[in-house]
Design an enzyme around this catalytic site. Structure first.
Site, short mmCIF file in Angstrom:
data_model
loop_
_atom_site.label_atom_id
_atom_site.label_comp_id
_atom_site.label_asym_id
_atom_site.label_seq_id
_atom_site.Cartn_x
_atom_site.Cartn_y
_atom_site.Cartn_z
CB SER A 148 -0.21 -7.98 -1.45
OG SER A 148 -1.10 -8.80 -0.73
CE LYS B 223 -4.34 -1.46 0.18
NZ LYS B 223 -5.23 -1.17 -0.96
CD GLU C 173 -10.10 4.87 0.49
OE1 GLU C 173 -9.96 6.08 0.27
OE2 GLU C 173 -9.34 3.99 0.01
#
Lengths: 595, 247
Positions: free
Chosen positions: A578, A291, A313
């Site tokens: 990830s 991220k 968010e």
């Protein structure tokens, strides 16, 4: 294709139109019966067309000399004999009103007399009807004079125009549908028309000017947000490809995020599945997941745009933490919207965000989860257009999917280099990644979208099972719909109300998927596989004990796909790992009590 | 002919269909008509109303819980066809409409003589390139939103597309139901926008909550649309009095 814009006059909007790239002919109507009658032209370098209806040869010649006309368009009942009297160096367009095939017969008499024919909607008023005619009639036109298509062509005609082909079709004549009022043209609409007409989607990653990947995407936002998305798109395009940005971005990715992340040959996993399996270790990024690649890119963009208030968010809290992290790094204010339910479920991440100095605001509306947090963030953005909305996935209105995919593309750019060193080839046979909204998958697939040799495997969360009613397998269960500003595949009921997805992994339970994924799955470029909660848990345990790596539950979905795919011994597979599993220890503890 | 008037200041009320009760719509429409409201916007409830403040969000979720669906909404309007004579506008997010089927929806709207549609997440660009043809087929005019920040040329373009309905001016950059003062700067911009709209009526919405504000708005625009303030009154069963005080 020739673009002729007709009905110009000597005014500012006409000048803007004449200056547009892609406009070839500028038309001026020397016919008093027209609403667009003018007896003057513009000082333009573009070819000038004078439009006449049953005028005398003398009058036409005078205007040609006076205004330096390049082309004469005859829009009345001018006979072949009349046209023969024109000097040879004046180009002629002869217009015909077309209602039936019979109207095409007359053209035979004019073969060789005109440079172009112009086929317009038939009317008593010699054109200017603003309506189209049935272009299929033109299939019967077998003449050798090329023609321009006219009559009611507008932005809404684009799809049909692209489908209509004819060996003699030379271009389009645009008029009333591109006006703010008669004589006042709308340069924006004409520019959009030309852009759309020339669009050829050559890459899966290209969007059309309205932000669509194929039929998915776009910017379905209220007018209130239009300036925001336009500002963002302009800033991204002008700044994020400069040397200044790239060097700063690269530096931070290296020194702060810890890139490049390893491409690790997972030996025992490879042995078990009978193929060569590499893990792209995004779990080793600062903050524990991919991220942060995106938040670093976007925070630089936000800073460049002079924004000091950042909103985001978050669902499970990973993107919230990654945003809070870069805001702390840059000294910017950070507000993270998080569903009230998620705040309860993800207490450690809430604490991390707070420790990083962010304010966590609960979303208390609707289902009180990620989609509602996104609604709240969008509302905040409407009320505070000076804030920067840092979206965490390849979702939301155009240009977000494009921006986030681009910042995550570092994943596949590294894979190419690392594979070359390890295997002598820059691409694998398959890339596997999990998809919630789809940012890690977009990043891992990015460099391989246009290489058909690479199979792209998008793994979705099936929750308790596809048919259980508790699932997040959007590409299987979803249908096209509009949520959070884009048209994409969406989990919804028959009435178009968005339904709440379920997955054991909080990062995968979003009711939509990014439009890029919707497009590549719908067109068959990517395949989607669904993996249940239990299967993901099993894969997480397996990786932990085979390789000594505890994966995030999201990534565990991607790993389980190895079981579901047919693998050959010579296959080179990359699984995008990830994120790391620390954040999921509570779930693991609960599910594996007897280890 | 455009059913929305420019020669007399207009007042419109926004009602969320299915709120507070599944069958409240009928009584509300007839009452509003009786009280002399010029036209009514009927809101199609949606699970994710991103441009709406807490009041309309809440009415929307309650309506959905009550079982309101687009098909039922249209049936309820159908049953009122001979009783409601003022123009009706349907307002809602695009997704429920797309799921209902754009063709099917528009054909029902046509049969119901719906005067216009407001779909806040559909931009004028998207409309013109992707949806115009089907709307044109059923001759349902679409109303688009502008804000004080919308560039002048775009205002003209919107006004032209809306020539058979009206332009919806969002009074300030905010979601529905946020109070604000119409200061001199705003009202002179409103007047400028009205000029740019030419023959197309310009109605002001979002944040109009009192007679006073209405009167103030009338100085620069052709009418007002009231949603949140009316729905707040509905919640405490004071809506008749509210509308009385407003008109």
């Amino acid at each position: 294709m020739i673009i002729k814009v007709c009905g110009l006059t000597d005014n500012q909007s006409s000048m803007q139109v004449a200056n547009l790239n892609g406009v070839d002919y500028t038309g001026f109507i020397f016919y008093e019966g027209s609403k667009r009658f003018t007896e003057t032209t513009l000082a333009t370098a573009k070819q000038k067309v004078g439009v006449f209806v049953n005028a005398s040869l003398q009058y036409i010649k005078e205007q040609v000399i006076k205004y330096n006309l390049d082309v004469v368009q005859l829009h009345g009942n001018e006979s072949p004999e009349f046209i023969r009297q024109f000097p040879k160096n004046i180009k002629i367009i002869k217009a015909f009103g077309i209602a039936t095939e019979a109207d095409l017969e007359a053209t035979q008499l004019y073969e060789g007399l005109a440079d172009y024919f112009l086929f317009d909607t038939k009317s008593e008023s010699h054109g200017g009807t603003g309506t189209t005619f049935n272009w299929q009639i033109l299939d019967a036109y077998k003449g050798s004079t090329p023609f321009l298509l006219s009559g009611g062509i507008g932005l809404e005609s684009i799809e049909k125009l692209k489908q209509f082909t004819h060996p003699q079709l030379a271009g389009y004549d645009l008029n009333s549908r591109f006006e703010l009022s008669p004589k006042v043209k709308d340069p924006d609409r004409i520019a959009t028309f030309i852009k759309l007409l020339n669009m050829k989607t050559t890459s899966y990653l290209d969007t059309d000017p309205l932000g669509f990947y194929g039929e998915f995407g776009g910017a379905y936002v209220p007018e209130l947000l239009r300036p925001n998305v336009e500002e963002l798109d302009a800033a991204f395009n002008s700044y994020c490809f400069t040397e200044e940005f790239e060097s700063e971005f690269k530096q931070l990715l290296k020194d702060y995020v810890g890139r490049p992340t390893p491409l690790y040959l997972a030996g025992r996993l490879s042995d078990k599945y009978g193929a060569t399996i590499y893990l792209k270790r995004e779990d080793l990024c600062h903050t524990g997941a991919h991220k942060v690649n995106n938040t670093v890119g976007q925070i630089l963009l936000a800073k460049h745009m002079g924004k000091t208030n950042i909103i985001a968010e978050t669902g499970a809290g990973q993107h919230g933490v990654a945003t809070a992290t870069v805001c702390a790094l840059m000294g910017l204010n950070c507000i993270v919207y998080m569903g009230e339910k998620d705040i309860e479920r993800q207490a450690p991440n809430v604490q991390r965000m707070k420790m990083l100095g962010a304010e966590v605001r609960p979303a208390t509306s609707g289902s009180k989860t990620l989609k509602d947090a996104t609604n709240e963030a969008i509302r905040h953005w409407i009320n505070h257009p000076d804030s920067y909305y840092l979206i965490g996935s390849v979702v939301g209105p155009h240009p977000y999917p494009k921006i986030v995919a681009y910042f995550q593309s570092v994943i596949s750019k590294e894979i190419e280099k690392q594979l070359l060193e390890k295997t002598g080839k820059t691409y694998p046979d398959k890339v596997i990644a999990c998809v919630g909204g789809g940012s890690n998958a977009a990043g891992a697939f990015y460099q391989f979208y246009d290489n058909p040799k690479v199979e792209l495997v998008a793994v979705e969360a099936a929750g308790l099972g596809i048919d259980s009613g508790k699932s997040a397998a959007t590409s299987v269960l979803g249908t096209p719909g509009v949520l959070h500003g884009s048209l994409t595949l969406l989990m919804q009921d028959a009435d178009g109300q968005v339904t709440e997805p379920h997955s054991i992994s909080a990062g995968l339970d979003y009711p939509g998927i990014g439009p890029l994924h919707a497009h590549t799955i719908a067109t068959g470029r990517a395949v989607s596989i669904s993996v249940t909660d239990d299967e993901a848990l099993q894969a997480a345990l397996e990786l932990s004990q085979l390789e000594g790596i505890i994966p995030a539950l999201e990534s565990a979905h991607a790993l389980y796909a190895l079981t579901k795919l047919e693998l050959k011994k010579e296959d080179v597979i990359v699984v995008n790992l990830s994120g790391r599993g620390d954040k999921d220890m509570n779930t693991y503890l609960e599910k594996f009590p007897n280890l | 002919m455009n059913p929305f008037k420019k020669d007399k200041k207009q007042v419109s009320i926004f009602v969320t269909a299915g709120y507070p009760k599944l069958d409240s719509l009928k009584g509300q429409l007839l009452q509003l008509q009786k009280q002399g409201v010029d036209f009514i916007e009927v809101g199609i409830p949606f699970s994710d109303p991103m441009a709406d403040g807490p009041v309309i969000q809440e009415t929307s979720s309650i309506a959905l819980e009550n079982g309101m669906k687009l098909g039922l909404l249209l049936d309820q309007l159908d049953a009122l066809r001979n009783e409601v004579h003022i123009p009706l506008v349907l307002m809602g997010y695009l997704n429920p409409v797309l799921q209902f089927g754009l063709d099917a929806f528009l054909s029902r709207c046509q049969a119901l003589s719906i005067a216009s549609l407001i779909l806040p997440d559909l931009s004028v660009e998207l409309y013109e390139t992707k949806y115009k043809e089907v709307f044109g087929k059923y001759k349902i005019p679409v109303t688009f939103l502008i804000t004080p920040l919308t560039p002048n040329e775009r205002v003209q373009r919107v006004a032209q597309v809306c020539q058979n309905s009206f332009v919806y001016l969002v009074g300030q950059n905010s979601i529905t139901g946020q109070g604000y003062a119409i200061n001199e700067g705003l009202s002179s911009r409103y007047a400028e926008l009205k000029k740019l709209c030419g023959a197309t009526p310009l109605f002001l919405g979002f944040g109009i909550d009192s007679k006073e504000k209405k009167e103030q708005a009338f100085k620069s625009v052709d009418g007002v649309i009231i949603g949140t303030a009316y729905l707040k009154a509905v919640k405490v069963e004071e809506e008749v009095k509210f509308v009385e005080g407003l008109l």
